[in-house]
Structure formats: structure tokens, C-alpha cells
Design a protein around this motif. Structure first.
Motif, PDB file in Angstrom:
ATOM      1  N   ARG A  22       0.850  -1.185   0.000  1.00  0.00           N
ATOM      2  CA  ARG A  22       0.000   0.000   0.000  1.00  0.00           C
ATOM      3  C   ARG A  22       0.886   1.235   0.000  1.00  0.00           C
ATOM      4  O   ARG A  22       1.765   1.367   0.838  1.00  0.00           O
ATOM      5  CB  ARG A  22      -0.890   0.015   1.244  1.00  0.00           C
ATOM      6  CG  ARG A  22      -1.983  -1.009   1.187  1.00  0.00           C
ATOM      7  CD  ARG A  22      -2.484  -1.346   2.574  1.00  0.00           C
ATOM      8  NE  ARG A  22      -3.234  -2.597   2.522  1.00  0.00           N
ATOM      9  CZ  ARG A  22      -4.516  -2.653   2.172  1.00  0.00           C
ATOM     10  NH1 ARG A  22      -5.178  -1.542   1.916  1.00  0.00           N
ATOM     11  NH2 ARG A  22      -5.127  -3.805   2.094  1.00  0.00           N
ATOM     12  N   LEU A  23       0.609   2.125  -0.925  1.00  0.00           N
ATOM     13  CA  LEU A  23       1.427   3.337  -1.035  1.00  0.00           C
ATOM     14  C   LEU A  23       1.409   4.152   0.255  1.00  0.00           C
ATOM     15  O   LEU A  23       2.395   4.780   0.628  1.00  0.00           O
ATOM     16  CB  LEU A  23       0.916   4.169  -2.218  1.00  0.00           C
ATOM     17  CG  LEU A  23       1.939   4.608  -3.255  1.00  0.00           C
ATOM     18  CD1 LEU A  23       2.984   3.565  -3.530  1.00  0.00           C
ATOM     19  CD2 LEU A  23       1.249   4.989  -4.550  1.00  0.00           C
ATOM     20  N   SER A  24       0.275   4.130   0.942  1.00  0.00           N
ATOM     21  CA  SER A  24       0.157   4.963   2.147  1.00  0.00           C
ATOM     22  C   SER A  24       1.127   4.522   3.232  1.00  0.00           C
ATOM     23  O   SER A  24       1.448   5.293   4.128  1.00  0.00           O
ATOM     24  CB  SER A  24      -1.269   4.919   2.685  1.00  0.00           C
ATOM     25  OG  SER A  24      -1.579   3.608   3.117  1.00  0.00           O
ATOM     26  N   LYS A  25       1.581   3.289   3.177  1.00  0.00           N
ATOM     27  CA  LYS A  25       2.465   2.787   4.227  1.00  0.00           C
ATOM     28  C   LYS A  25       3.856   2.445   3.696  1.00  0.00           C
ATOM     29  O   LYS A  25       4.618   1.750   4.372  1.00  0.00           O
ATOM     30  CB  LYS A  25       1.844   1.518   4.840  1.00  0.00           C
ATOM     31  CG  LYS A  25       0.528   1.773   5.550  1.00  0.00           C
ATOM     32  CD  LYS A  25       0.052   0.501   6.225  1.00  0.00           C
ATOM     33  CE  LYS A  25      -1.160   0.760   7.099  1.00  0.00           C
ATOM     34  NZ  LYS A  25      -2.336   1.225   6.316  1.00  0.00           N
ATOM     35  N   ASP A  32      -2.594   2.439  -4.509  1.00  0.00           N
ATOM     36  CA  ASP A  32      -2.419   3.830  -4.096  1.00  0.00           C
ATOM     37  C   ASP A  32      -3.639   4.256  -3.304  1.00  0.00           C
ATOM     38  O   ASP A  32      -4.641   4.707  -3.857  1.00  0.00           O
ATOM     39  CB  ASP A  32      -2.192   4.746  -5.308  1.00  0.00           C
ATOM     40  CG  ASP A  32      -1.763   6.146  -4.867  1.00  0.00           C
ATOM     41  OD1 ASP A  32      -1.840   6.434  -3.650  1.00  0.00           O
ATOM     42  OD2 ASP A  32      -1.326   6.943  -5.725  1.00  0.00           O
ATOM     43  N   ASP A  33      -3.520   4.102  -1.978  1.00  0.00           N
ATOM     44  CA  ASP A  33      -4.619   4.451  -1.074  1.00  0.00           C
ATOM     45  C   ASP A  33      -4.315   5.738  -0.318  1.00  0.00           C
ATOM     46  O   ASP A  33      -4.875   5.997   0.734  1.00  0.00           O
ATOM     47  CB  ASP A  33      -4.841   3.299  -0.083  1.00  0.00           C
ATOM     48  CG  ASP A  33      -3.570   2.972   0.697  1.00  0.00           C
ATOM     49  OD1 ASP A  33      -2.476   3.395   0.268  1.00  0.00           O
ATOM     50  OD2 ASP A  33      -3.671   2.294   1.735  1.00  0.00           O
ATOM     51  N   ARG A  34      -3.381   6.538  -0.876  1.00  0.00           N
ATOM     52  CA  ARG A  34      -3.025   7.772  -0.178  1.00  0.00           C
ATOM     53  C   ARG A  34      -4.139   8.810  -0.290  1.00  0.00           C
ATOM     54  O   ARG A  34      -4.921   8.813  -1.244  1.00  0.00           O
ATOM     55  CB  ARG A  34      -1.744   8.364  -0.805  1.00  0.00           C
ATOM     56  CG  ARG A  34      -0.512   7.528  -0.606  1.00  0.00           C
ATOM     57  CD  ARG A  34       0.652   8.123  -1.370  1.00  0.00           C
ATOM     58  NE  ARG A  34       0.382   8.221  -2.815  1.00  0.00           N
ATOM     59  CZ  ARG A  34       1.133   8.893  -3.673  1.00  0.00           C
ATOM     60  NH1 ARG A  34       2.209   9.543  -3.246  1.00  0.00           N
ATOM     61  NH2 ARG A  34       0.820   8.929  -4.958  1.00  0.00           N
ATOM     62  N   ASP A  35      -4.151   9.716   0.664  1.00  0.00           N
ATOM     63  CA  ASP A  35      -5.089  10.835   0.622  1.00  0.00           C
ATOM     64  C   ASP A  35      -4.472  11.935  -0.230  1.00  0.00           C
ATOM     65  O   ASP A  35      -3.964  12.925   0.278  1.00  0.00           O
ATOM     66  CB  ASP A  35      -5.354  11.333   2.059  1.00  0.00           C
ATOM     67  CG  ASP A  35      -6.409  12.437   2.086  1.00  0.00           C
ATOM     68  OD1 ASP A  35      -7.022  12.702   1.031  1.00  0.00           O
ATOM     69  OD2 ASP A  35      -6.600  13.016   3.158  1.00  0.00           O
ATOM     70  N   GLU A  36      -4.444  11.704  -1.526  1.00  0.00           N
ATOM     71  CA  GLU A  36      -3.866  12.665  -2.460  1.00  0.00           C
ATOM     72  C   GLU A  36      -4.873  12.950  -3.553  1.00  0.00           C
ATOM     73  O   GLU A  36      -5.782  12.160  -3.814  1.00  0.00           O
ATOM     74  CB  GLU A  36      -2.593  12.099  -3.115  1.00  0.00           C
ATOM     75  CG  GLU A  36      -1.380  12.029  -2.203  1.00  0.00           C
ATOM     76  CD  GLU A  36      -0.747  13.388  -1.936  1.00  0.00           C
ATOM     77  OE1 GLU A  36      -1.189  14.398  -2.536  1.00  0.00           O
ATOM     78  OE2 GLU A  36       0.171  13.439  -1.100  1.00  0.00           O
ATOM     79  N   LYS A  42      -1.738  11.231  -8.016  1.00  0.00           N
ATOM     80  CA  LYS A  42      -1.665   9.769  -8.135  1.00  0.00           C
ATOM     81  C   LYS A  42      -1.359   9.329  -9.564  1.00  0.00           C
ATOM     82  O   LYS A  42      -0.564   8.412  -9.783  1.00  0.00           O
ATOM     83  CB  LYS A  42      -2.987   9.147  -7.658  1.00  0.00           C
ATOM     84  CG  LYS A  42      -3.277   9.401  -6.189  1.00  0.00           C
ATOM     85  CD  LYS A  42      -4.469   8.585  -5.716  1.00  0.00           C
ATOM     86  CE  LYS A  42      -4.667   8.766  -4.209  1.00  0.00           C
ATOM     87  NZ  LYS A  42      -5.570   7.742  -3.651  1.00  0.00           N
ATOM     88  N   ASP A  59       2.294  10.048 -10.360  1.00  0.00           N
ATOM     89  CA  ASP A  59       3.181   9.074  -9.724  1.00  0.00           C
ATOM     90  C   ASP A  59       3.103   7.714 -10.411  1.00  0.00           C
ATOM     91  O   ASP A  59       4.111   7.030 -10.560  1.00  0.00           O
ATOM     92  CB  ASP A  59       2.853   8.941  -8.229  1.00  0.00           C
ATOM     93  CG  ASP A  59       3.572  10.000  -7.391  1.00  0.00           C
ATOM     94  OD1 ASP A  59       4.494  10.652  -7.917  1.00  0.00           O
ATOM     95  OD2 ASP A  59       3.211  10.170  -6.210  1.00  0.00           O
TER      96      ASP A  59
END
Length: 564
Positions: A2-5, A500-504, A509, A512
RNA sequence: CGGGGUGUGGCGCAGCCUGGUAGCGCACCUGCUUUGGGAGCAGGGGGCCGGAGGUUCGAAUCCUCUCACCCCGACCA
């Protein structure tokens, strides 16, 4: 993943000291970070790419009977003293002392250790052949680390070594490696050439290099489009077209202040190809030697070294005066009291040469008539010269050396006493071969050969992940659930997915995703609510297919293969 | 090893010539708004100006030395 981590630090701006495309993209995509000149950290994504390459290498090495071992990076000086390389290698070897003052070094390569091991463990012809390999860190204090990961002081290398009873068996081991290497680079999706190369410091009976064409490459190869002849320029023979020689008697002509080929030919109003460049070198053992190439040619010092059988350096200006009686720019072969080696292109013709008298040249000079010399191939092959095999015009390409193979012979087994008893009970030295691949160079070459303005375009086999799932509406429960389920089902199907579960924002996204270059992108966004579909898109072709979330696993290989 | 260049917050840069105690964009933190191709507004944190010595009342800025990194060449298992 997971991208967020994850530690995938992408860079919007290019670090100022990155020049090569692969260097810039590998930094921007968060694959590597530089710790010092030529020393790199591999971040998670870079590590995954190396793992992919290494896995391919292992499979193909195992397939030819390779046995993986691990040899030490830290090595005692004695081994290298026995092989003679403790003396012959200069500043490129990292040397240190242990607490007891014993000399040690960091391994640049492992021929010595292999020979040491073979000396202890191989007794009989029945123990041969052997193929040993490792994927191990190498340390070389490069004079000039450069181009990111392409030339570093610490790097991973797959090195393998073959042990055979005789040269006929070595030929077989060598051929097996050659075809294994082709399989490896084919599977890595590289464009590459197999070229003849100079065995150089490795010594031995012959070698080939595997070269990936790229502007960032540091080597040049001559390639014949006609017959497939290919060789490193340090070895390649080009057959130049001969000029037509005017019928002139041998005579001295005044050439005041004309010290260069360009000045001399301009002054005399002749083609530079009618002149000869005379260069004085000093051999480390045998002293001064005059090397001759045609005026428009460039000498290749490696070729000269090979022709003479010893290292050389260019003579200092005062040495030129001492041995030839004139300054640089006025010297020539006629009357010279030093040995002369001339390029093959000078065998016939009537040339303009320096007169060994300040301000004068001679014209109408012929080798074998006006001076004695021996001939060798000395000039650097250039584009357009004739192929030595078929005569078609050669092309020159810049390349990255991704692998090489050497027939070593007994260069290491003799000094390190790696011997065996043959069928007749005779003691004989083991015949060795050594073979290298630089996994980081493979990765960099892949990036060099496959990218666009937005980022990397990984081939499936090397990609750190196969599918990049972009969850657009992170706060939309339906989208989130769909993305999660797609992500899980991909992994369940053996397809490596990045989520990609980021808050972006979506734009971030997408940028990237393009930069990272994962082969297939799956976007879970508005189309899900609107039409109940997600978008499956190829990074390489940008061709996109809209499918139901449940169809993604089936669609991915088709989109990746360009079938949409 | 020879030649050239650059060192100023995480990244990209300005300031240096003509000394007066550090600034911009991006990134980061907080809040509100925004949400399909690198958002907007407001507020905020972070820099011994590569290091040492010198000149000066005062040095990112001038001088000397040094270190690091980049590029070209030589070298290169």
C-alpha cells in the motif's frame, strides 16, 4: 503493498547532479538514493527490481548446472599476492589492515577465492566440470563513479566461474554461459548485442561482452548491419577506404609552423588521408616506440598495448625531442632510431610524414622503402569503415556493458595451485572461465531503453509490481471496497499489485503512477458509480479498457500483452 | 590523475560582483474549501549558508586552505 504505508519517495523535481536518464528516473521514482559518490541505497522499489533480475539470473544459472555459493567480500592479501594482482592492480582495490596489521582487501572480483577453493576441494578429473556462482557485493574504488547506478564503487554482481579439465571442455562451459546470458537478457526485455571484447586485465583466451545500446553507455561497439560482426571499438577492425595517391617523388617540403595534421594538409592543399600521424609512446619495459596512424585516424591505445604486449604511456615532449630530434608535430618515421609500429592502413601508399626536422615534412614516403616497421591494427574504428568480414559499412553504437564472459585458462589456477589428476594420473591445472552480470546495470539499461517523458515503462519481467491500482475517491466507500477487492484478487491470482490508497488528489496519483512505470494501471474512480466499471490501462501503449471490477484479473494480462 | 563546475531548510534555486546578520517555489504541519492529470486561501515549523582559518566594528558575501559532490578526459575485473 500500500502506497500509504510504503517508502516510495517520488520526486517532482530532478536532483541537480543527475544527468543520465536512468539516474534521474531511478531517483525520481524512489528506487535509489545516493549515500556518497558511487555508493547507493536501494529503496523498496529498487530492491524489488533487483530481486526480479536476480531471480531470472538464478533460474538460468541453475539451468546450466550452476551451484550458488557465497564468497567473502573481505579477503586476505596473500591470495592476491599469489595471483600477482596485489601488485598489478592499482588504486582501484580497496585495501585495509586488520587489527593485527595484516593486509586485507575488499574483493573486486573472486577469481582468487575460487581458485583457492578449487585448490582445496578438487582432486580428480571426476570432480570436473564445476559451475559455481554467487550474487555478491563487489567493491572497486573507481577513479570516476558516474551515471548513477551505472558505474559505482560498491555494486552487486552475479559472478560465475567454470572449472574444466581442458580448453575443449572450457569451450563447452563458455558456450553454455553464452546462451544462458542470452536467455537472461531476453527475459529481462533488453535490447543487447553480443560483441567480441578485449580480455584486458583478466587475461586469458577470449571474451565477449553483452552490450545494451543506450546514449548513457560508456562503451562503444562497432556493428556490421550486413553480416552481424560486432566488436568493442577497443578491438573492432575497420577497413578504411584508401585515398588516391598523387605520384610524387620523395622530397622534403617546408611546412613552417604547421604542427597539426589539419595545418599540414591545409598548407600543402591535400587530403588529410594522405598524411601520417606519428606518435611517440614509451613502453614500460622496452622504452620508446613510434606509433603511426593515418592522419584522419585516431590511435586506440588499447590496440597499441595489445600490439606491443606491454603497457604504454604517451612520451613527454622532451622525450620526443630526445629520441627523434624534433618537436611534436614535426616527427616521423624516416630516420627514426626507435622501433616503429604502423597501422595496417599504411601498408601501401605514398605518404606525407614529419621530417624529424623542425618546420619540414617529407612527401612520397612509403613503408618498407623509406623506413622499416611492423604492422598492426592501431586505429579506432569509425562509422562508415568497412566491416573486416564482409566489407559493408560499420555503424558505431554507444552501449552499456551489462554482462561479460571470459575464458581465463590457467591464469589463476597455476599460481594458486588449483590442479587435478587426469585419467592418466598426471597433475594438470584446472582450466577456468569467469562470467559476470551487473544486475543494477540491467535495471538502469532497462530504464534507459524504456521510458517516456512521464517516467519509466517497466517490462513485465522486471517491474517492481505488475499492476498499480489507483483509488481515486478515497472517501467513497464503494470505490474503496472495489479497490480493496481488486487489490486482493490480483494478489490471489499471483499478480503483484500496488495500491495507491493515499489521501492525495487524483492528479498526483496519476503522475506518480506514470513515473513509477508499473505495466498496468487500474483506476477505481467515478466510472464505478456511473457505469459500474474501472479502467485498466497499459503504461506502454496507454490503451485503456473499461471492465467490471470482477473482470480485472482477467483483463490485466490481456492489456499488458497489448490485446485490448 | 588532468581539465571544468557546484556547495545556501527534504528537492529546485535567488542572494555573493558592490559585506550590515537569509529569501523564493515545491515539499512538510494546522484549519477551511477543493477532489479525474502534480489544487486554493489563511496560519505555521524547519537553515552552525560544506568545513577551518583570516580580513573587518560586522562575512553566505572578500582572502587562504581544506572537504564533498557533479561533468569531460585518462583509467577500468
Amino acid at each position: 503493498m500500500r502506497l500509504s504505508k510504503s517508502l516510495i519517495p517520488t520526486l517532482r523535481e530532478v536532483p541537480a547532479d543527475a544527468e543520465a536518464i536512468s539516474h534521474r528516473l531511478m531517483l525520481r521514482a524512489g528506487l535509489v538514493r545516493q549515500l556518497a559518490a558511487g555508493i547507493y541505497v536501494y529503496l523498496p522499489l529498487g530492491q524489488r527490481v533487483l530481486d526480479k533480475i536476480n531471480a531470472i539470473i538464478r533460474e538460468e544459472m541453475n539451468a546450466i548446472g550452476g551451484q550458488e555459493i557465497t564468497m567473502p567480500v573481505l579477503q586476505p592479501a596473500e591470495l592476491w599476492q599469489q595471483s600477482g594482482r596485489w601488485e598489478s592492480i592499482g588504486g582501484e582495490m580497496f585495501r585495509l589492515k586488520d587489527r593485527n596489521g595484516r593486509d586485507m582487501c575488499l574483493g573486486m572480483t573472486h577469481e582468487e577465492v575460487v581458485a583457492w577453493l578449487a585448490a582445496r576441494e578438487i582432486r580428480s578429473y571426476r570432480d570436473l566440470p564445476q559451475v559455481w556462482y554467487q550474487i555478491q557485493t563487489k567493491e572497486r574504488d573507481e577513479a570516476r563513479p558516474r551515471s548513477g547506478v551505472l558505474r559505482t564503487r560498491e555494486f552487486l554482481m552475479k559472478d560465475s566461474y567454470t572449472l574444466d579439465p581442458d580448453t575443449a571442455a572450457l569451450e563447452k562451459s563458455y558456450a553454455a554461459h553464452k546462451s544462458a546470458y542470452c536467455k537472461i537478457f531476453d527475459r529481462c526485455g533488453l535490447r543487447y548485442l553480443v560483441v567480441e571484447s578485449d580480455p584486458g586485465m583478466m587475461g586469458g583466451l577470449g571474451s565477449h561482452e553483452f552490450m545494451a545500446p543506450s546514449a548513457a553507455g560508456e562503451d562503444e561497439v562497432a556493428v556490421c548491419p550486413g553480416c552481424g560482426y560486432a566488436a568493442n571499438v577497443e578491438l573492432a577492425r575497420g577497413i578504411p577506404t584508401a585515398p588516391t595517391f598523387p605520384a610524387s617523388p620523395r622530397e622534403e617540403v617546408a611546412t613552417p609552423n604547421a604542427k597539426t595534421i589539419a595545418a599540414v594538409s591545409a598548407l600543402l592543399g591535400i587530403d588529410p588521408r594522405l598524411t601520417v600521424k606519428s606518435l611517440l609512446y614509451v613502453g614500460v619495459k622496452s622504452g620508446p616506440v613510434l606509433a603511426l596512424v593515418r592522419g584522419d585516424h585516431t590511435i586506440h591505445e588499447r590496440k597499441l598495448v595489445r600490439a606491443l604486449g606491454e603497457e604504454v604511456r604517451p612520451a613527454h615532449p622532451d622525450e620526443v625531442r630526445e629520441h627523434l630530434g624534433a618537436g611534436v608535430g614535426s616527427v616521423g618515421p624516416v630516420g627514426a632510431k626507435v622501433p616503429i609500429v604502423a597501422d595496417d592502413a599504411l601498408k601501401t601508399g605514398r605518404w606525407v610524414v614529419g621530417a624529424n626536422r623542425e618546420g619540414y615534412h617529407l612527401r612520397g614516403v612509403s613503408a618498407g622503402v623509406d623506413f622499416e616497421c611492423r604492422f598492426a591494427d592501431l586505429h579506432t574504428a569509425t562509422a562508415g569503415e568497412g566491416c573486416p568480414q564482409c566489407g559493408a559499412p560499420l555503424t558505431i553504437e554507444r552501449v552499456i556493458e551489462v554482462g561479460n564472459i571470459f575464458k581465463l585458462g590457467t591464469k589463476y589456477s597455476v599460481p594458486l595451485r588449483a590442479v587435478f589428476l587426469d585419467e592418466a594420473g598426471q597433475e594438470r591445472p584446472i582450466v577456468m572461465g569467469s562470467y559476470g552480470i551487473g544486475p543494477a546495470r540491467v535495471a538502469a539499461a532497462a530504464v534507459e531503453q524504456s521510458h517516456d517523458a512521464d517516467g519509466i515503462i517497466w517490462p513485465w519481467a522486471l517491474a517492481p509490481f505488475h499492476v498499480h491500482v489507483v483509488l481515486v475517491g478515497i472517501r467513497d466507500p464503494d470505490q474503496e471496497a472495489a479497490a480493496e477487492s481488486i487489490y486482493r484478487s490480483l494478489w490471489a491470482a499471483g499478480i503483484e499489485a500496488l495500491l495507491d490508497d493515499r489521501d492525495e488528489r487524483p492528479g498526483v496519483k496519476f503522475k506518480d503512477a506514470d513515473l513509477l512505470g508499473v505495466p498496468v494501471r487500474v483506476v477505481v474512480g467515478n466510472a464505478l458509480a456511473k457505469d459500474g466499471v474501472v479502467e485498466v490501462r497499459s503504461r506502454a501503449t496507454r490503451v485503456e479498457r473499461r471492465v467490471a471490477p470482477g473482470e480485472v484479473v482477467r483483463a490485466v494480462p490481456e492489456v499488458a500483452a497489448g490485446r485490448s
